[in-house]
Design a protein around this motif. Structure first.
Motif, PDB file in Angstrom:
ATOM      1  N   LEU A 146     -35.603   2.850  38.022  1.00 57.37           N
ATOM      2  CA  LEU A 146     -34.241   2.368  38.254  1.00 57.37           C
ATOM      3  C   LEU A 146     -33.222   3.168  37.445  1.00 57.37           C
ATOM      4  O   LEU A 146     -32.152   3.535  37.951  1.00 57.37           O
ATOM      5  N   THR A 147     -33.546   3.425  36.176  1.00 57.02           N
ATOM      6  CA  THR A 147     -32.621   4.169  35.326  1.00 57.02           C
ATOM      7  C   THR A 147     -32.410   5.578  35.860  1.00 57.02           C
ATOM      8  O   THR A 147     -31.279   6.086  35.871  1.00 57.02           O
ATOM      9  N   ARG A 148     -33.475   6.218  36.303  1.00 55.94           N
ATOM     10  CA  ARG A 148     -33.326   7.563  36.858  1.00 55.94           C
ATOM     11  C   ARG A 148     -32.422   7.557  38.099  1.00 55.94           C
ATOM     12  O   ARG A 148     -31.564   8.439  38.253  1.00 55.94           O
ATOM     13  N   ARG A 149     -32.586   6.574  38.957  1.00 54.76           N
ATOM     14  CA  ARG A 149     -31.755   6.495  40.155  1.00 54.76           C
ATOM     15  C   ARG A 149     -30.292   6.216  39.806  1.00 54.76           C
ATOM     16  O   ARG A 149     -29.376   6.716  40.470  1.00 54.76           O
ATOM     17  N   ILE A 150     -30.078   5.445  38.755  1.00 55.16           N
ATOM     18  CA  ILE A 150     -28.711   5.191  38.281  1.00 55.16           C
ATOM     19  C   ILE A 150     -28.093   6.487  37.760  1.00 55.16           C
ATOM     20  O   ILE A 150     -26.934   6.805  38.046  1.00 55.16           O
ATOM     21  N   ILE A 151     -28.873   7.251  36.993  1.00 55.20           N
ATOM     22  CA  ILE A 151     -28.381   8.530  36.476  1.00 55.20           C
ATOM     23  C   ILE A 151     -28.050   9.478  37.628  1.00 55.20           C
ATOM     24  O   ILE A 151     -27.075  10.241  37.562  1.00 55.20           O
ATOM     25  N   GLU A 152     -28.829   9.427  38.683  1.00 55.57           N
ATOM     26  CA  GLU A 152     -28.544  10.282  39.846  1.00 55.57           C
ATOM     27  C   GLU A 152     -27.182   9.943  40.453  1.00 55.57           C
ATOM     28  O   GLU A 152     -26.434  10.840  40.865  1.00 55.57           O
ATOM     29  N   VAL A 153     -26.835   8.653  40.503  1.00 59.76           N
ATOM     30  CA  VAL A 153     -25.517   8.249  41.008  1.00 59.76           C
ATOM     31  C   VAL A 153     -24.421   8.746  40.070  1.00 59.76           C
ATOM     32  O   VAL A 153     -23.391   9.283  40.513  1.00 59.76           O
ATOM     33  N   LEU A 154     -24.634   8.595  38.763  1.00 62.33           N
ATOM     34  CA  LEU A 154     -23.650   9.044  37.782  1.00 62.33           C
ATOM     35  C   LEU A 154     -23.490  10.563  37.820  1.00 62.33           C
ATOM     36  O   LEU A 154     -22.388  11.092  37.658  1.00 62.33           O
ATOM     37  N   ALA A 155     -24.591  11.271  38.048  1.00 60.22           N
ATOM     38  CA  ALA A 155     -24.534  12.731  38.140  1.00 60.22           C
ATOM     39  C   ALA A 155     -23.766  13.159  39.383  1.00 60.22           C
ATOM     40  O   ALA A 155     -22.945  14.086  39.351  1.00 60.22           O
ATOM     41  N   GLU A 156     -24.032  12.490  40.485  1.00 66.38           N
ATOM     42  CA  GLU A 156     -23.362  12.821  41.748  1.00 66.38           C
ATOM     43  C   GLU A 156     -21.849  12.633  41.642  1.00 66.38           C
ATOM     44  O   GLU A 156     -21.067  13.431  42.193  1.00 66.38           O
ATOM     45  N   ALA A 168     -39.590   7.416  24.286  1.00 58.36           N
ATOM     46  CA  ALA A 168     -39.614   8.856  24.549  1.00 58.36           C
ATOM     47  C   ALA A 168     -39.626   9.167  26.035  1.00 58.36           C
ATOM     48  O   ALA A 168     -39.484  10.326  26.432  1.00 58.36           O
ATOM     49  N   LEU A 169     -39.761   8.154  26.890  1.00 57.58           N
ATOM     50  CA  LEU A 169     -39.741   8.353  28.336  1.00 57.58           C
ATOM     51  C   LEU A 169     -38.442   9.005  28.804  1.00 57.58           C
ATOM     52  O   LEU A 169     -38.396   9.620  29.864  1.00 57.58           O
ATOM     53  N   VAL A 170     -37.393   8.919  28.003  1.00 57.97           N
ATOM     54  CA  VAL A 170     -36.118   9.522  28.372  1.00 57.97           C
ATOM     55  C   VAL A 170     -36.270  11.024  28.631  1.00 57.97           C
ATOM     56  O   VAL A 170     -35.522  11.603  29.432  1.00 57.97           O
ATOM     57  N   THR A 171     -37.243  11.672  27.999  1.00 59.87           N
ATOM     58  CA  THR A 171     -37.426  13.112  28.209  1.00 59.87           C
ATOM     59  C   THR A 171     -37.858  13.430  29.633  1.00 59.87           C
ATOM     60  O   THR A 171     -37.719  14.569  30.082  1.00 59.87           O
ATOM     61  N   ARG A 172     -38.376  12.453  30.365  1.00 59.10           N
ATOM     62  CA  ARG A 172     -38.714  12.650  31.775  1.00 59.10           C
ATOM     63  C   ARG A 172     -37.508  13.102  32.569  1.00 59.10           C
ATOM     64  O   ARG A 172     -37.632  13.856  33.549  1.00 59.10           O
ATOM     65  N   ASP A 173     -36.314  12.652  32.144  1.00 61.86           N
ATOM     66  CA  ASP A 173     -35.098  12.897  32.916  1.00 61.86           C
ATOM     67  C   ASP A 173     -34.264  14.053  32.366  1.00 61.86           C
ATOM     68  O   ASP A 173     -33.065  14.163  32.675  1.00 61.86           O
ATOM     69  N   ILE A 174     -34.875  14.922  31.577  1.00 62.93           N
ATOM     70  CA  ILE A 174     -34.146  16.075  31.046  1.00 62.93           C
ATOM     71  C   ILE A 174     -33.583  16.940  32.165  1.00 62.93           C
ATOM     72  O   ILE A 174     -32.508  17.540  32.034  1.00 62.93           O
ATOM     73  N   ASP A 175     -34.295  16.991  33.297  1.00 65.58           N
ATOM     74  CA  ASP A 175     -33.803  17.815  34.411  1.00 65.58           C
ATOM     75  C   ASP A 175     -32.452  17.334  34.925  1.00 65.58           C
ATOM     76  O   ASP A 175     -31.656  18.126  35.451  1.00 65.58           O
ATOM     77  N   LEU A 176     -32.156  16.031  34.756  1.00 67.36           N
ATOM     78  CA  LEU A 176     -30.849  15.492  35.133  1.00 67.36           C
ATOM     79  C   LEU A 176     -29.863  15.556  33.972  1.00 67.36           C
ATOM     80  O   LEU A 176     -28.675  15.852  34.164  1.00 67.36           O
ATOM     81  N   LEU A 177     -30.343  15.296  32.766  1.00 69.55           N
ATOM     82  CA  LEU A 177     -29.466  15.185  31.605  1.00 69.55           C
ATOM     83  C   LEU A 177     -28.916  16.529  31.132  1.00 69.55           C
ATOM     84  O   LEU A 177     -27.749  16.626  30.740  1.00 69.55           O
ATOM     85  N   ALA A 178     -29.746  17.565  31.151  1.00 70.21           N
ATOM     86  CA  ALA A 178     -29.314  18.867  30.627  1.00 70.21           C
ATOM     87  C   ALA A 178     -28.109  19.442  31.375  1.00 70.21           C
ATOM     88  O   ALA A 178     -27.125  19.860  30.740  1.00 70.21           O
ATOM     89  N   PRO A 179     -28.105  19.469  32.716  1.00 68.76           N
ATOM     90  CA  PRO A 179     -26.911  19.975  33.412  1.00 68.76           C
ATOM     91  C   PRO A 179     -25.663  19.145  33.139  1.00 68.76           C
ATOM     92  O   PRO A 179     -24.560  19.682  33.035  1.00 68.76           O
ATOM     93  N   LEU A 180     -25.837  17.829  33.015  1.00 69.71           N
ATOM     94  CA  LEU A 180     -24.696  16.964  32.725  1.00 69.71           C
ATOM     95  C   LEU A 180     -24.172  17.213  31.314  1.00 69.71           C
ATOM     96  O   LEU A 180     -22.966  17.181  31.072  1.00 69.71           O
TER      97      LEU A 180
END
Length: 358
Positions: A146-156, A168-180
């Motif tokens: 759910l959090t990853r999908r929310i981040i995708e909306v915020l990124a869009e 530490a699961l937050v590192t799973r979403d580095i591919d979304l977080l780094a560009p932002l």
């Protein structure tokens, strides 16, 4: 309350403050006590889907550095014994004790609801904080995302946001977080309570171990994501002696900012934490609570703005002084991190009953 339950921060089902009737389990010997059929049965985590009606929470508190927050889950399996959000389960008719960490509600429509709220004509852009009441990266997030999908909306939509987590699961979403992060649209904060694995496991049994959090801070820093750390909560005579050590460790791992929050014991959290002390640190329990009450004007908790995060009195002043000196000693920047950029926001197209033509 009861005895230590492996992997849980609570020792029983403390009734919520709105309960009209209270039940109490009594061992009648029918199942043979500790050697009986049901001995050793551990409470399992139950995840229930919830259709939320709104998703962005707003506040005007003068001692909170954000006005908007979002929580994909209600309840938290991390099971932190001190969690200030535990009393929220009482509104559901559930126990702030074991129910809070074993009965999790997942707001499965959160991403779609967020998109709809951001599309409203009168929406005012302000950074959204994820995972404030309950951790957005608690164990069930690995499956539900759910959090990853929310981040995708915020990124869009190029909407600025921040995260605070113990996982530490937050590192799973580095591919979304780094560009932002390269556009100054995100920051991440880790709550680090202790460097002692045993103490951490007792205080927050299903959160990531201290070394895993430090490794995650380093990974985010290396990816260009701004990372901060919170020593939260500081508990007198339990983890307060580690303040400087934690700050040194998170700074070495790559944290660019730091803060701390004194233990908060609102409503049912006070008896729950007292029980935790009697279970894990009975030799210090009275001393800990005596100091807490000195910090809180003779009470277990004082919710007044300006006091609830820091306390008052000699101990509070000393703690603030230690924190300030440690920041200088370990080279934390004197300036606060720059505010996240709100100018890039692009509102999503509002949902239409006619669908999309282009």
């Amino acid at each position: 309350m009861g005895e230590l339950i492996k992997g849980r921060g609570s020792t029983g089902y403390l009734p919520g403050r709105f309960e009209v009737t209270v039940s109490q389990a009594v061992d009648d010997g029918w199942h043979g006590g500790e050697e009986g059929e049901f001995a050793g049965v551990l409470p399992r985590t139950q995840v229930r889907e919830e259709t939320a009606r709104s998703i962005i929470s707003r506040n005007t508190s003068p001692d909170i550095p954000f006005s908007q927050s979002l929580n994909p889950y209600r309840g938290c399996e991390h099971g932190c014994s001190y969690c200030f959000a535990r009393p929220s389960h009482a509104y559901l008719g559930l126990s702030p004790g074991l129910d809070f960490e074993t009965k999790i509600f997942a707001k499965t429509n959160a991403p779609e609801l967020l998109r709809r709220e951001l599309a409203k004509p009168g929406y005012q852009v302000s950074p959204i904080s994820l995972g404030i009441n309950t951790d957005a990266y608690q164990p069930i997030e690995r499956k539900l995302q759910l959090t990853r999908r929310i981040i995708e909306v915020l990124a869009e939509t190029r909407h600025p946001f921040s995260l605070i987590t113990k996982n530490a699961l937050v590192t799973r979403d580095i591919d979304l977080l780094a560009p932002l992060a390269s556009e100054n649209l995100v920051s991440v904060h880790f709550s680090v309570t202790s460097l002692d694995n045993r103490l951490s496991a007792a205080l927050e049994p299903r959160a990531s171990a201290p070394h895993s959090r430090l490794r995650a801070i380093r990974a985010l820093r290396d990816a260009g994501v701004p990372v901060g750390a919170m020593v939260a909560p500081v508990i007198p005579w339990v983890n307060d002696s580690e303040l400087e050590a934690v700050l040194e460790a998170v700074r070495e791992a790559g944290a660019g900012s730091a803060g701390y929050v004194l233990l908060r014991l609102p409503h049912e959290v006070a008896p729950l934490f007292r029980d935790w002390l009697q279970t894990h640190a009975p030799d210090r329990a009275a001393h800990v609570m005596s100091t807490i009450q000195q910090l809180r004007g003779g009470k277990d908790y004082d919710s007044a703005y300006g006091k609830r995060m820091r306390g008052e009195g000699v101990y509070a002043d000393l703690l603030e002084r230690r924190f300030s000196l440690a920041l200088k000693r370990y080279g934390f920047p004197a300036k606060r991190p720059r505010p996240l950029d709100c100018s890039r926001f692009v509102a999503p197209r509002a949902p239409s009953p006619q669908g999309e033509l282009f």
